[in-house]
Each structure stands twice: as C-alpha cells, then as structure tokens.
Motif scaffolding. Sequence first.
Motif, PDB file in Angstrom:
ATOM      1  N   ARG A 146      11.972  11.360 -46.528  1.00 12.43           N
ATOM      2  CA  ARG A 146      10.198  11.455 -46.969  1.00 12.43           C
ATOM      3  C   ARG A 146      10.220  12.029 -48.382  1.00 12.43           C
ATOM      4  NH1 ARG A 146       7.087  14.319 -42.037  1.00 12.43           N
ATOM      5  NH2 ARG A 146       5.610  14.011 -43.693  1.00 12.43           N
ATOM      6  N   ASP A 147       9.214  11.706 -49.184  1.00 13.00           N
ATOM      7  CA  ASP A 147       8.851  12.255 -50.278  1.00 13.00           C
ATOM      8  C   ASP A 147       8.262  13.601 -50.074  1.00 13.00           C
ATOM      9  OD1 ASP A 147       8.467  12.864 -53.003  1.00 13.00           O
ATOM     10  OD2 ASP A 147       7.298  11.026 -53.520  1.00 13.00           O
ATOM     11  N   GLU A 148       8.821  14.853 -50.700  1.00  8.33           N
ATOM     12  CA  GLU A 148       8.286  16.088 -50.398  1.00  8.33           C
ATOM     13  C   GLU A 148       6.944  16.273 -51.203  1.00  8.33           C
ATOM     14  OE1 GLU A 148      11.080  18.972 -51.710  1.00  8.33           O
ATOM     15  OE2 GLU A 148      12.612  18.567 -49.756  1.00  8.33           O
ATOM     16  N   LYS A 149       6.923  15.462 -52.205  1.00 12.07           N
ATOM     17  CA  LYS A 149       5.388  15.667 -53.076  1.00 12.07           C
ATOM     18  C   LYS A 149       4.363  15.050 -52.173  1.00 12.07           C
ATOM     19  CE  LYS A 149       7.812  15.025 -57.608  1.00 12.07           C
ATOM     20  NZ  LYS A 149       7.843  14.283 -58.799  1.00 12.07           N
ATOM     21  N   LYS A 150       4.570  14.168 -51.315  1.00 15.03           N
ATOM     22  CA  LYS A 150       3.623  13.501 -50.453  1.00 15.03           C
ATOM     23  C   LYS A 150       3.563  14.293 -49.191  1.00 15.03           C
ATOM     24  CE  LYS A 150       4.229   8.622 -51.959  1.00 15.03           C
ATOM     25  NZ  LYS A 150       4.567   7.504 -51.556  1.00 15.03           N
ATOM     26  N   GLY A 151       4.015  15.399 -48.945  1.00 11.85           N
ATOM     27  CA  GLY A 151       4.227  15.966 -47.655  1.00 11.85           C
ATOM     28  C   GLY A 151       3.199  17.173 -47.683  1.00 11.85           C
ATOM     29  N   LYS A 152       2.188  17.317 -48.822  1.00 15.91           N
ATOM     30  CA  LYS A 152       1.308  18.503 -48.774  1.00 15.91           C
ATOM     31  C   LYS A 152       0.150  18.202 -47.745  1.00 15.91           C
ATOM     32  CE  LYS A 152       2.624  20.230 -53.315  1.00 15.91           C
ATOM     33  NZ  LYS A 152       2.096  20.496 -54.640  1.00 15.91           N
ATOM     34  N   VAL A 153      -0.187  19.225 -46.959  1.00 19.07           N
ATOM     35  CA  VAL A 153      -1.466  18.966 -46.210  1.00 19.07           C
ATOM     36  C   VAL A 153      -2.621  19.935 -46.488  1.00 19.07           C
ATOM     37  CG1 VAL A 153      -2.011  19.095 -43.579  1.00 19.07           C
ATOM     38  CG2 VAL A 153       0.234  18.390 -44.270  1.00 19.07           C
ATOM     39  N   SER A 154      -3.636  19.384 -46.400  1.00 20.87           N
ATOM     40  CA  SER A 154      -5.098  19.943 -46.830  1.00 20.87           C
ATOM     41  C   SER A 154      -5.929  19.238 -46.060  1.00 20.87           C
ATOM     42  CB  SER A 154      -5.175  19.948 -48.417  1.00 20.87           C
ATOM     43  OG  SER A 154      -5.304  18.683 -48.808  1.00 20.87           O
ATOM     44  N   PRO A 155      -7.162  20.057 -45.968  1.00 19.06           N
ATOM     45  CA  PRO A 155      -8.574  19.404 -45.099  1.00 19.06           C
ATOM     46  C   PRO A 155      -8.868  17.930 -45.798  1.00 19.06           C
ATOM     47  CG  PRO A 155      -8.777  21.672 -45.339  1.00 19.06           C
ATOM     48  CD  PRO A 155      -7.533  21.511 -46.081  1.00 19.06           C
ATOM     49  N   GLY A 156      -8.828  17.097 -45.176  1.00 21.97           N
ATOM     50  CA  GLY A 156      -9.419  15.799 -45.499  1.00 21.97           C
ATOM     51  C   GLY A 156      -8.166  15.019 -45.986  1.00 21.97           C
ATOM     52  N   SER A 157      -7.018  15.191 -45.943  1.00 27.33           N
ATOM     53  CA  SER A 157      -5.807  14.463 -46.144  1.00 27.33           C
ATOM     54  C   SER A 157      -5.455  13.678 -45.013  1.00 27.33           C
ATOM     55  CB  SER A 157      -4.605  15.374 -46.667  1.00 27.33           C
ATOM     56  OG  SER A 157      -4.142  16.247 -45.714  1.00 27.33           O
ATOM     57  N   VAL A 158      -4.978  12.350 -45.008  1.00 25.73           N
ATOM     58  CA  VAL A 158      -4.534  11.795 -43.982  1.00 25.73           C
ATOM     59  C   VAL A 158      -3.089  11.672 -43.714  1.00 25.73           C
ATOM     60  CG1 VAL A 158      -4.395   9.263 -43.287  1.00 25.73           C
ATOM     61  CG2 VAL A 158      -6.492   9.788 -44.355  1.00 25.73           C
ATOM     62  N   ILE A 159      -2.673  12.098 -42.646  1.00 27.53           N
ATOM     63  CA  ILE A 159      -1.265  12.319 -42.236  1.00 27.53           C
ATOM     64  C   ILE A 159      -0.762  11.504 -40.995  1.00 27.53           C
ATOM     65  CG2 ILE A 159      -1.013  14.776 -43.244  1.00 27.53           C
ATOM     66  CD1 ILE A 159      -1.604  15.594 -40.365  1.00 27.53           C
ATOM     67  N   SER A 160       0.405  11.285 -40.988  1.00 28.17           N
ATOM     68  CA  SER A 160       0.854  10.543 -39.698  1.00 28.17           C
ATOM     69  C   SER A 160       1.903  11.627 -38.970  1.00 28.17           C
ATOM     70  CB  SER A 160       1.812   9.204 -39.991  1.00 28.17           C
ATOM     71  OG  SER A 160       1.115   8.433 -40.771  1.00 28.17           O
ATOM     72  N   GLY A 161       1.620  11.363 -37.368  1.00 25.99           N
ATOM     73  CA  GLY A 161       2.705  12.215 -36.738  1.00 25.99           C
ATOM     74  C   GLY A 161       2.800  11.347 -35.402  1.00 25.99           C
ATOM     75  N   ILE A 162       3.695  12.098 -34.411  1.00 26.57           N
ATOM     76  CA  ILE A 162       4.037  11.738 -33.353  1.00 26.57           C
ATOM     77  C   ILE A 162       3.212  12.503 -31.910  1.00 26.57           C
ATOM     78  CG2 ILE A 162       6.048  11.274 -31.661  1.00 26.57           C
ATOM     79  CD1 ILE A 162       5.887   9.453 -33.982  1.00 26.57           C
ATOM     80  N   ALA A 163       2.593  11.869 -31.003  1.00 23.93           N
ATOM     81  CA  ALA A 163       2.136  12.747 -29.822  1.00 23.93           C
ATOM     82  C   ALA A 163       3.150  13.281 -28.882  1.00 23.93           C
ATOM     83  CB  ALA A 163       1.160  11.629 -29.165  1.00 23.93           C
ATOM     84  N   THR A 164       3.303  14.790 -28.974  1.00 19.50           N
ATOM     85  CA  THR A 164       4.164  15.165 -28.365  1.00 19.50           C
ATOM     86  C   THR A 164       3.728  15.778 -26.836  1.00 19.50           C
ATOM     87  OG1 THR A 164       3.846  17.494 -29.267  1.00 19.50           O
ATOM     88  CG2 THR A 164       5.510  15.995 -30.063  1.00 19.50           C
ATOM     89  N   LYS A 165       2.409  15.861 -26.744  1.00 24.22           N
ATOM     90  CA  LYS A 165       1.891  16.158 -25.492  1.00 24.22           C
ATOM     91  C   LYS A 165       0.656  15.786 -25.555  1.00 24.22           C
ATOM     92  CE  LYS A 165       0.607  20.441 -22.758  1.00 24.22           C
ATOM     93  NZ  LYS A 165       0.587  21.881 -22.270  1.00 24.22           N
TER      94      LYS A 165
END
Length: 1795
Positions: free
Chosen positions: A1158-1177
Amino acid sequence: MVRGTELVPKVGVEAGEVNFPRGRGGQTTSTSYEEDKAKGRRGGGKRAREPKEKTAEGLRRNKKKNRRSSRSSGTFLDSNLSEIRTGAAVESVSGIRLRNVTVGAKCWGCVIAVTSARATLSLPHGLRGVLDFQSDGGDAKGEPQSFSLGQLLRCVVTKVDLQKKRLELTARLGSLGNFPLSSGEIVPAFVESEEDHGWTLSFGRKGTRGFLPRHEVDEEQEDNLEEKAVIEVAVVSVDRRNVVKCSLDRTLLSTQVAKTASGDLTLHDLIPGMLVKATVKSVLARGIVVSFMSYFTATVETSHLPKVLEEYKAGGKFQCRILYIDPESKSITLSALPHLISLDENVLTVLPKTGTLLEKAVVMGVDDNQGLLLKAEYESRFIDAFCHSSNVADKTVEKVSQNFQRGQEVDARVIGYRPMEKVVNVTLKKSVIGQQIISYEDLEPGTVLTGTIVAVRTFGLVIEIAKNVRGVCPVIHMSDVTSIEPNWGKFKVKSKVKCLVVDCDYRVQKVTLSVKRSLVKSELPRISSLNVKLQGTLTHGVITGIESYGVFIGFCGGVKGLAHLSELGLSANEAPDACFDVGQVVKCRVIGVRKSRKQLVLSLQTQNTGQGFGPEFKVGAKGSIRVNKSLENDIECTFVTNDGEEQDALIHVSHLSDSVPATKLLKDWLQSDFFLDDVMVLNQGTGSKLRLTRKETLLAIGSEYPKDISQVEKGAIMHGYVHRIFPNKCIVKFLGGLLGIVPKSEISENFVVDPSNHLCLGQTVCCQVKDINIEDDSLLLTLKNEEDLQTRGALLSSIWKNTNVAYQTSKELGKGSSDFGELEVGTKVSCTVNSKKDYGVVCDIDGHGDLIGLITHDHATRQLNEGEKITTTVLDFDKIAGYIDLSMKQDFTTLRPGDKSLKKGSSVDATVQLVHENCLVASLPSLKNAIAFVCFKSMNQQMIDSHEYFQCNQKIKCTVSEGPSHATNGRIILTTKPIKKKAFSKEKKGSGRMEPGTWTTGVVESVQPLQISLRLKNNIKGRLHISELAKIDDMASLAFGKEMRVRVLGWDSADSSHYRHFEVSTRDDTDLEGPATDVEGNKLEQGKKAVGIVQEVVDDYLWVVFSRNVRGRLHILDSSHDFKQLRDFKERFCLGDKITCKIAKADRDLKSIDLSMRDEKKGKVSPGSVISGIATKVSELFVLVQISAKRFGRVFITDAMRPGNVERPFKGIRVGQALECKVLEAKGSQLELGFLETVSSTEAKNVARHVTDFQVGQEVCGYVKNVTPKGCFVSLSRHVHAHIKLKNLSNKFIVDPKQEFPRGKFVRGKVVDVNEDRKQMEVTLRDDRQEKGKVSSVSEGDVLRGRITRLEKYGAFCYIEEKKLTGLIHISELGTDYVKSVSSVVSVGDQVQVAVTKVDDAKHRIYLSMKGLGKIEGESMEEDSDLEAVDEEAKIQDEVMFDLKNHEDGEMDESDDELDQQRQLLNEMKGEGKAMTQTEEEETWTDFDVPKQAEASDAPEAAPGKPRKKKEAEVRAAELARLNGSADPNSKADYERLVLTSPNDSYTWIGYMAFLLSLREVDEARKVAERALEVINYREQEEKHNVWVAYLNLEFEHGNPPEESAMQLFKRGLPYNDSKKFHLALLSILKEKAKDELAQQLLNTMCKKFRDDPEIWLACIEYHISQKREKVAGKLMDRSLKSLEAKEQTMVISRSALLYYKHSYHEQARHMFESILKSYPKRTDLWSVYIDQEIKLGEQQRIKNLFERIIHMEIPVKKMKFIFKKYMEYEMVHGDDRSIELVKQKAMEFVQSRM
C-alpha cells in the motif's frame, strides 16, 4: 474378552478364615514331624488330648469353657481384632478380620494375579484385596499399572466389600501419607519414565522428585523398572531442590531399619513394610505386645512369630515389619516371619503351584469349626498347609475330629496360597484330587476338553473348565460359518460344550477357547509349538488376517503362519479377500519354519492338482522356455526340457539375467512365442507352476547347491539373489531355499544410508558367509569380498549377450529396422552434420539413413556447421536405440581377434573416451590407442553412477579381463575399480558429502511450484529452491529428466537424518550461512522493498518467500487501497508469482516479517474519505470492518439502510467480504462508517444526534437493540436510542418479547415522550386507530359466535370477534344440566354459539348463555392470526389488576373498591369451596374486561388532573400481586420471601442466583446455590439436580479458573445426582460453552462408565457429528455395537443415521439404514423413517425406488396397507395423475395376489 473379575479365581481361602499358629506349637522340627507321624500310626484314632473330667457334668463344664474361650481369644486360627491404641494397654491379640477393617487402613500384601484390568493381592491373615488400576479412566496419572507376581505392595483400603468378601485397594503413593524421605530410609517409589542416565521417580507428593542412576541398577533389577511400576528404593541423599537420589542396593533394602531419631513421626507417617526394632512388653494368649520407636505399641499374632510363645520374654528385642496400620482404631500389626524380614526370595516361587498334589501330608492340628493344619514335604523341604472344614471331604462333615487325628497321613491338592504367612490352602476332596484341570497352569494349548457355559456375552461365551478356571470363546470361534452371526440361541447357560484350548497365559489367567466344530473334531495333528519338527505337517488353522500378498493363519499356543499368494491355489484374477474370510477354518500344509520370526510358511494347496511336478523337474534342471504372456513382474512361459517335456512355469523379470539393465531390456522386447535358451528350475514349490531363472551365475551352480545349512561352511563364497530389502538389512536367497542376512554395514565399503540405494530386488549378489545360525536356518553374510571384483567382466559380457538377444527379437518381429551392416568399433564412416545440441553434434550416417550418429563435445576437434561432410571413427554403437558414438579423432585403432598383445590379468593404462551407464569406452595409448571397453561395475555394485566416478579424458589403471576374440566380437574387455573424480576429492571417505561451492550436474526428478527436486551424483537428492534460480523465468522450461548445472550449498540442517538432501543453487552469490536476501540478491531490511515469490494464498493473507528459510506475510488489507483488488484478492495472486513489496515490520532474526504493497500517503482517514476494508464480524446491529492490521471501523445498522432493503440492511454481507465504505465520523481510533452506495454527504450531516431532534407524536423507525422483560430499546440512529414499554409493543399480548422482537428487527412507531434532562425518549408501537367494541352494539337475545378465552371456577369468558367484546358465561349458563366443573364442558379455544342474556351499559359488560346452543364443531370462525390476536388481547386484559372503567367514571369509591378486592383475595387464599356471589363475579370480571384505551393510562398524555389516583391504583395493583404471588420479584427481600414459601422449588432458587449475578454478586450467588442444596428436601432429586446444573453453569462463567472450578464442582456433585443424567447435563454445558477438549475427556469417561446404555452412546455420537468429526462418530458407533445387546443395536444404528441426516452426512446415513434393512427387511417402521428422511431431501427418483423396493417384499397385509397409503400420499403431493393411478394399480395387484 471377559473382564478381569470374571477370570480371576478366588485365590486363597475366604477372608478372615484361618491363621497358622506358628508361635503356639509353631515351627515343627523334623524330629517332631516324625514323632507326629509315628503317633498317627500307633494311635490309630486316639486323640492327642483327653478331657480331664469324664463325667457328664464335667463334659458340660468343659463345653461351656471352650465356648467362652472361643469368644474371648478367637477361633482356632484367627480371632477378632482388639482395639489397640498408642500407649494403651493391650489385653488380647488376634488376627485381622474383614469386618474390622476400616477405609483408609494401610496394609502390606503380595500380588498373586494380574490381568489387564486389575491386580489381586493376598493380604495378611487370609484377606484378599483387589487393586483396579483402570477405575480412574484407564490411565490415571500416578496410578501404578505395572506389577509382577510375588511383588510385595503397600496399599490403602478404599472400600470394604462384605458381600464379595474382599477389600478394594489403591497403590497410589500419595494415599500412604507423609512417609519420611531422609537419607537411609527405605521407601516406595513410582517409576515415571526412563531417561538416558537413569529413571525418574515420584513419591506421591508435590514438589518432590526422585532419580535412580543407571549404575546403581543391575541387569536383574532393570527388568522390573517399567514405567508406572512401584519399586522399593533406599534414599541416598536429598538436595536443596527436593530431588531424592536413590539406590537399589540389596543389602540396604533388606536390612535397613527405619530411623527412630525423628521425634515428629506420627501414626500417619508409618507405612507397611517398614522394618523396625521391637521390644516385647507382654506375652498374651494369642501373641505378644511390643513397642517400637519408643512410643508406638503394636501386636504380633502367633501366626507371624517364628518361635513358640514361651521363648519370648518381656524386654526381649527382635526385628519386625509392619503389616497393617488402622488410623481409626490406632492399631498396628507386625510380622516377624523370616521371609518377610529378609525379603530374599519371591514366596510364590517357593510355594507349590496351584494344582500340585501333596502326598502323605501329616495332620498337625484339628478343629471342628475351622479344619485341619497340615505339614507336607515338597521338593525336599517342609511346607505348612491348611484345609478348611468345607474341603476335608466330598460330603458334608459335621465333626472333623471324628474323621481325622493328629499325625494322620493324607493326600492333598493345593488350591490356593497365602504368601504373607507362607502357607498353602489345600483340599482333601477325592473328586478334586482326581481332577486333571485344577488351575490355569494345568491348561495346555491344543487340548480338547468339556466345559460349562456360564455366561453369553456380546463378545462371546464364558466357559468354566473347572472350579475358578474360566475361559472365553470369542465370537470368531463360535461358529464355522464366518459370514453370518453365530446362532446365539444355540448356546444356553449351564449347558456343556466341547472346546479347544487355543491359547492360555496362566500369568494373567487368560484362556482363549474355540467351539468351532471343524477344529474340535479335527483328527489332524494340532500345532501348538515351534519346538517340534513341523515340515510337511498337514493341519487345520483359522484365518486371522487377509492381505493382498497372502493369508495369515493362526494355530494353538500363539503359533502363526503366512500362506503366500502363490500358495493359495487362486487364479490370476482372484483376490484373497474375495475367496477367504477372517475366522474361516482351512486345511494347510507346513512348507517351512522361520524361527527368527516365530512364523510358519504355509500352503493351502494340500493336494496334487494333476499338474504337479514330475521327478525330472528338480531344482537345477535345465532347458529352454517359450514366452506365453508378459505380466507386470513375471513372464508366463512354458518350460521345455532337453527331452521335450513341457511344463507351465513363471520366470520373474529380475531372473532374466545377472545384469539389472539387461533384465529391463529383455522385459521390454520379449514377445509371445519367443524362445529363450539356458533356463533352469529355481524352485520346485508346491503349486502348479515352476519358478525358473536365467541368471548365468546360478546356471553355473546347477544342481550342486547346498541342500541344507549343515553343508555350508563359514567363509564360503555363494551366489544368490536379493529376496527382501529392509531399512537396516537385506535378505539373500540361494538355490534350494536357504536364506541369509546382510546387515547394512556389510553391503558396501562406503557408508550406506539406505540399502535400496545400493541394491534392488532380484539382483544377483556374490556373498561370503560370516556366520551360521543353525537354529534359525539362516546365514550371516557380507557383500564386501574380493571374489565380487572378479565378476565385472562377466557382467559386461552378459549385457552384450542380452542386447544381441533383444536386437534379434526386434528384427524378427519387424520392430528393429536399423541395419548396422558391416559397421564395427573402429570403422571409419562418412557422415553429414544434421544439428547441434547441448550434448553434442547429431549426424546422419552416409549409407545408413536409419542410424543416428552422435559426436560429443570432447570428440569434436573443431567447430562444425549444419550440412557439413566429415569423416569419423566408430567408438561404440547401441543396436537397440539405433545410434552410434563417433569421434573426429583419427588415431583410434582396433586389434584383431586372437591378438596376443594383451595377457589376461595383466595391468594396462587407459584413457577414458566415453562414459556410459554400464561401461566405459577407453583407448590404450600403449597399443596405438586401441579401443577397449572397461567394466567398473560388479555383481554387488550395479547401482553405482558412472558419471560420479569417471569423466572423459581421465587416466585410469585397468586389468585385462578378455583379449580380442571371436567370442567378444573382437572387443577388448578391461576392468577397473571406481575412483572418485577430482571434483569430489575433498570428501570424507564414505560420508557422501560434497564440498559447498562445488558445481555439479543434477537431473530433474520433479518440478513443484516453489522448488525443483534433483538427483545429484551417487543418487544424492538435491533441492533447488525457486529463490536460488538465477533466472526465475527458467522455471517454465524445466521438465523431468533434464540435466542442469547447479552449485552445492550444503546439507539442509532442517531435514531429518533419513531424508537429508543437498541445497543447491544456480546462482553464484548465495550460500547457506550468508545474509538473507530476496530472489534478486537484495538484502532484506525493514522499510526497504524486496522481491519475492508467492508461496501460499489463504483467505485473508498470503505468504511470500524470499529465500529457502525466509518468508513474510502480506495481509489482504496491506495488498492494495483499491476495493476491487481487495475483492479479487485470491484471483490477483497465484502460486509462484513474482511480486515486489515493502517490508513493513521485521524482527532481528527475520522469523516474522510483515509486508505491505500500500501507498502510505493514501492511507490517511478523515470524515468523508472513501476507504476499503474487510468485514470481520456481522452482528444484528452492526458490521465490524477492518481497515488495516490494527484499525477497525463500524457500520451501524441505521447507517446501512438501503431503499428496498430496510428490514435487513446486512443481508448478503458475510465475514471476509471486501467492503467499500465512507467515513462518517472519526473519534481517535474509533471510526463510524457507512456503505458507500447508501451514504451521501448530506445524509451524514442529518443524522439524529440527540433526543431533542424528535418531537412527541412524530413517526419514527428503527431497529431493536435490546429486549428486557419490561420492554425493549430501539436504535433510531447510531446516537439516539428509545425505550418501548412492554404494553406498548403491540395491540396484542406478547408472550415472549425476545422471540417477537429479536435484535435487529425493523420497527415503526410513534414518539410518546421525550425527556431532555435524562436524555431519554419513549416510543410506542401500538395502533390507536384500531376499532373498539361497544356494548350498545348488542342486545338481549342476540345469538352470536365466539371463542372461549379463559376459564374460571365460576364460569368462562367468551370473546365475540364480530363485536370486539368479551362476555361472561356463568357456570349455571353452560348447559341445561348441572355442571360440576367448567373445564368439563368447554376448553380454551373452543368455538361456541352463545345468546346475550344481559347488557350492562354502565359497567360495559355483557352476560352470555350456552343453554340450547353449545359448541361449534369442525368450523373456523376466522383466520388463525385473528384467533391468536383474541388470545393475546385476553391475556393482556388478565394482567390488568384494577377497574379502569371506574377510574374513568370517577364514581366508585376507592376505599370500597380496595376493600372488595382484599375480601375476594382473602376468600381465594382461604380456599372456600362455596359458590361466588354476584359481587365477587363482577369484581373479578371487571378486572378482566378492560377497554383498550385504559391500557395507556400511565402514558405521558394521560389526564393531568388525576396523578394521585393513578399512583394509588398502581400501588394497589402491586400489593395485590404480592398477595396472590403473581408479582415478579425485583429485590433480595422478594426472593427471600419466595424461597421461604417455596423451599423445594428449584426455579425460584435459580432465579435468585440469576438475579444476584445480574448485580455482579457472584459470591452471593454461590452461597444461594449452597443454601438451595441444603434446604431442598432430599426426596426432590429433580429439583436438586436443576440447582446443581445451574451451579455448574455459574462456575463455567464466573469460576476462577472456570474449567477447573466447574470440574471440581462436578466431581463433588456426582455422588448426589443420578450419574448418567449428571454426565449428560455436563456434556450439554460443555457443548454450549465450546469446551471441546473437556467434552472429549467426558465422552471417554461416559463410554467406559455407561457402556451398556444406548442413550450415552447416542449422546457421544451426536456430539462428534455436530463437531464435524463423522469418522470418529463412526468408530464410536462400532464400539457401541460391541457393548450393547442385539435389540439395542438396531435402535442405536437407526438413531445414529438420523443424526447423520440431520448434519447433512447423507451417504453415511443411507449406508447405515441399508445395513439395518439388510438384516431386518420387514421392519416397516425403519422403512418409514428412512423414506421420511429421503422425502425431506427431495430426491424423487431415490424415494420412488425405496417405495418400489418395499412394496415388492413379502410383508403382512396390515403393514403393506400402511406403506401403500404413505406411497399414495407422497404421489398426491409430488406426483401426477399417471403416477397416482400407477400406485393404485400396484395396490390392487397386491390385494389380488393375497386373495
């Protein structure tokens, strides 16, 4: 097998029977013995003592005196145990009696019998004890389980069984107490394990361990040092770590006296067997009283004194050992018998065995009550014996003294022994003396005898052969027919049967019998030992095992044998398991004995088939063969003698030649009808086909082979062939059948790791005899001999000879088109260059278009071009392959046949020109470079690799084997010894090592995704890891058999010694010890990029390998930011892919590496940002989404609402799914997310955050968050939650709110209250628009339909759906006749017709009547849902406890209302049986019939003018509820009142515990549980059981630690509960708590404890099936069938099949049903269940097949009617008109067939 208790005889006499009075008249000398014999002869019946008084009065007085004496001082040989306390005076001495033994007493005993389950001990004074070492589950930790006969053992009494007259014991050292462990003490020790330098011991106490050094133990003592055995040791020293060093010094063990210096010793510290110095205090009538260790007092009974009592005086001292310690009565019993003091012999070896006949035993004492004391001579010494009065004669003897006198001689037979007193028990019964079988030692295998069946069990028959001698006949030996179950009904208890003793082990008292008629009545000799001549014996045996290579057959006495496949008389396509059954009796012939294996060689071909061997076909007979058929390993042929006689025969492929390559060549080219000469008979055998050989070395021997091992001499050279190969040896077979063993160390001069790398099956070997073992008929051989070197030339000649045979064969068959013409070695030929390859230049031979020429690089003198014409010299040619080896060098010559330049045996120098697999082509510089062929392989070294030892242009020393001659086609044959090439000159001799850094050639054996397996020189295995490839792209071009150059890195240290291999590489920049690098050679460091290969792809991560031993893990979330790439994670990466990633984290040793792409520069999280993840529960209210390795976010259910899927927003989302989300809020590490497709920026801002965002009356929607008994909470947003009271959940009555409103259910409602101060709000789900009934809508005389909703003793309430009203039908209005009970006329739910008799508008009531009307049968008023609504509404009205109508009108006086209600409740509590008055009816009915608008009286919008009245009504209702007991307790005081009123109600106690747990008062809950167990009456076992189960649940949740606390509680509660029920309850808890390990332990215990209970087996089977262990469940079911009766087996199988169906193991379930129905085809109940299960699965064809099978069976008409009815019902639902008619037609055909 019978349990141990059924086979252990009652050794010795009954408990507490007799004691031999050694002290009184004690040890009889030989003189007194002879005197007693003489008195017996002279006296002729005269009594030894006559009474002094002859008168009748004197006789009476003496008789009374004798009775008093008997009561006071004990019986003739034993007496009651006196109470002996430390320091107290002892008035009498007596032996140990069974009824006086207490639990916890310590005793010393001798092991007299040992079975697989228990040990039987003989205790002092005739007592018997049993030590069951499987009582704790079969392998309890610390429980001794290894015993030897005659061993003296310290035990503790755990139970006194008066019924069986025995003691139950334990030998755990921890139960013996805190015995001293100081230096010099003799103590017992438990052998835990054997280590390199000795044995580790345990003493039964925590924190103390012992060690016994190996040098302290001699060979005899070492035999007894088995694990789990108890031994006696002497303490040498104790170090600071509490490690006790011990010794087995015999002198110390037998003479060391217990120390008296320890002043703190108590009675509990003493142990039996302890040697002490005793001082005589007093001498009494039956023994002496002594003291030892200053302050202990004990007794010694006369039978345990070596001298007569008169020789013991007060103050005298002697040594004793402690026999018995009773901590309760504080009594100690000692023994001074010499054999117990010295411990120098095993008493059981000295005493005569059971069944021994003692002739002319002399009577030494007579007692009418007890019996006889005897002394007999046995093996030149005298022994003491006792005969009980019941054993003195076959008939009952009232007075023993009338038939026997002192000194009389009698014959006796030993029936038992008491080793502690060194006495044997005998019988004088003539019937027993004349018996042949008395004990297990009298039984011999192979004996036929008659026995009595005493029990019929599932495992077989228990047969009594003699008294206390029993054996078991297993099921396999019950019938000659093995394919069916034995006829159990034929074997009756108490019936006589003839049986054969198959095996007998008297040491463990185990006898195996057979009642097979063919065995019992067999007239053939029976084999029971290998110590007799058995060759050629014809006998009967039982098949015990069937394998693909033969049949195992068992005989008597444990003798077994193997009949090889070739000796079974089967055809080629028949398998042994199809022709034979285990348990089948067969007739066989012994054809050999393998004494080393203790095994017979057998043949089932006991008769000549007509194709037998004539006298001319002896071993060594020569002839030729005609090939008939080529099999996998054999060639079927016809053997033709020189006289023209023919015989079918077989020749193994390995016997076609001495040369291994030649055998493979001939195998490939031999065809049918081809002839081979020079063949010889290998063995005659007993089958229909001869075995032949064509090996030249065996042909040279002919018939001059050793016929017997006696003809073999030590040091002789013998030629044979490899018969078997094992990891540590190989077996060589010779002509005539002699066998020899070649150890691994004698196979080669080099180090041998695996013999199969040096030899192959059938290979010809030249052996030298090192030793001869005549007993086993075997030879010890070596392959390291000089004679083998002389076979090299002959081996090469054999290869050429057979190559010519194969070539001629191919020519005759038209397959060999290559014609070599006049081409010979040394010939000059012209050729044209065809192509250039890696291995050389390929040429076309001019004039020979079908031949191929090959010039290796070493023989190409210049660069050649395609199409170029050149002249070459022939070096060698392969006629089979059709190619010629050429050389451009022109200086090679040949010698003519008969040239005498070379003398045989002379030495010559040669230069290697070509290296072939089987020989070298060399030139001789001294003879003008004449071409010669060098053989370097010998008979014993045919597996060596030529390339490992030789290379082109190498100079070698050779020996002339054959000069040029016509026999060799003019070729020169030389021999040489293999010498390692220079590249391997630094290797250690015999080590097989190659120096790291050496380049070598390897051949690809297999190509795997991440590694290549290579075969290096000398057959050494190599591994080329993908990271060691110089070019990873080359991996695709590698294939099996391809050669490649590799560099040796060294041995792989991680491999075991048996499978070690070299690590190799094609790179020159790596080594095993260097720094870790990636596949491109870059150093691996944290933070830097690295190139690796994908090794493994799992669900959410993948492994990337960088080198052989370094790999890293790439998590799915670290592989990309892109949602689509996460979704296609498994498809993106494939095994073997090359990827570049960054090392995010690594430890110092690179054992754990985390990677990232992953590119660390794209990894910042703030309200309104679109992110991807994995459902764990995925829960009911939220989805937990993993954003990175350590960061998670939550998607709340209200943020996931999507149009069209509001009720189930999380539908379709599963754990592990990739999700694309939008960040709604970010508070630190907590993230609130929403699905991207459902969330917009505007929606995120409008999310309700406070209760003030809602208004009263506003319609809202949300999801149920939690449910309580008083209502539920609803989430309106992720910030705001509202409460819904129970009454506001629905217009209907809700029985179970948790079931109606599960978590996550979508609801719509209206806000009824908002409390800003408390930040709370309330919502209702009720619909106020629902129409309410009015009493004005009915009038008197109306006839209506209604439904009974409630019954009271004064009448029934009926709900009129049409009018929405409820009315009362008084008991007097239920019918025209007298009605005693309302329930006898109507029931809740009945539909009735009623007439309105009265309408009360003021009180909103109607009164009804059923007179002349009654119930409505078979009609439905409304839909079921409407009826349920009526019931629910009625239940709501039942719960209202005040008259809301009066509350609304405000006219009724409150005090009157309260008074009336109290009066009614008081009457109900008093239980008055009189009829209720109209006032009572009205009051009760008023409480029931409440208008629905009153239900919201406590809502916030209620009238503000009446708060006081409302509150008083609530208080009044609560008080009334408490009075009638219907109030829910909500405090400790409430529960205390409840448990006082209902002390035996378990649910009240459990509710109390649950209430305390909700308050986090765990200890208080435990106290309540303990109180409940004490208070509940002992007769209420079910109630107590419920509390125990609740207590277990409490400990599993709140114990410390939970599992240990709960299991301790379980053990504690086990004695107070039904054992089976309590075990099942615990299993249910463990299953619910997912405690699999504990559950499996419990299941094992249950299966052993309740082996006869099918319910337990089914519970265990169900558990394993539910845990996806169907194979374990299957094995468990097989075990259950062996333990259960036949009638229970069917039930277990059928119910197990249902469990398999339930858990989707359909095929297993079908197999089980089919197996039952095969045995019980007419069980229609089983057919019905089977069909029902298949109907659920819906496979119509299978279901119809089942119906068709059963309707064509012969079953009774009544049962068939049921089947056809079921068939018809199925077709009406799933079939069509045609199928229905077809079933009807078949039913009619069945009826007509029965008419």
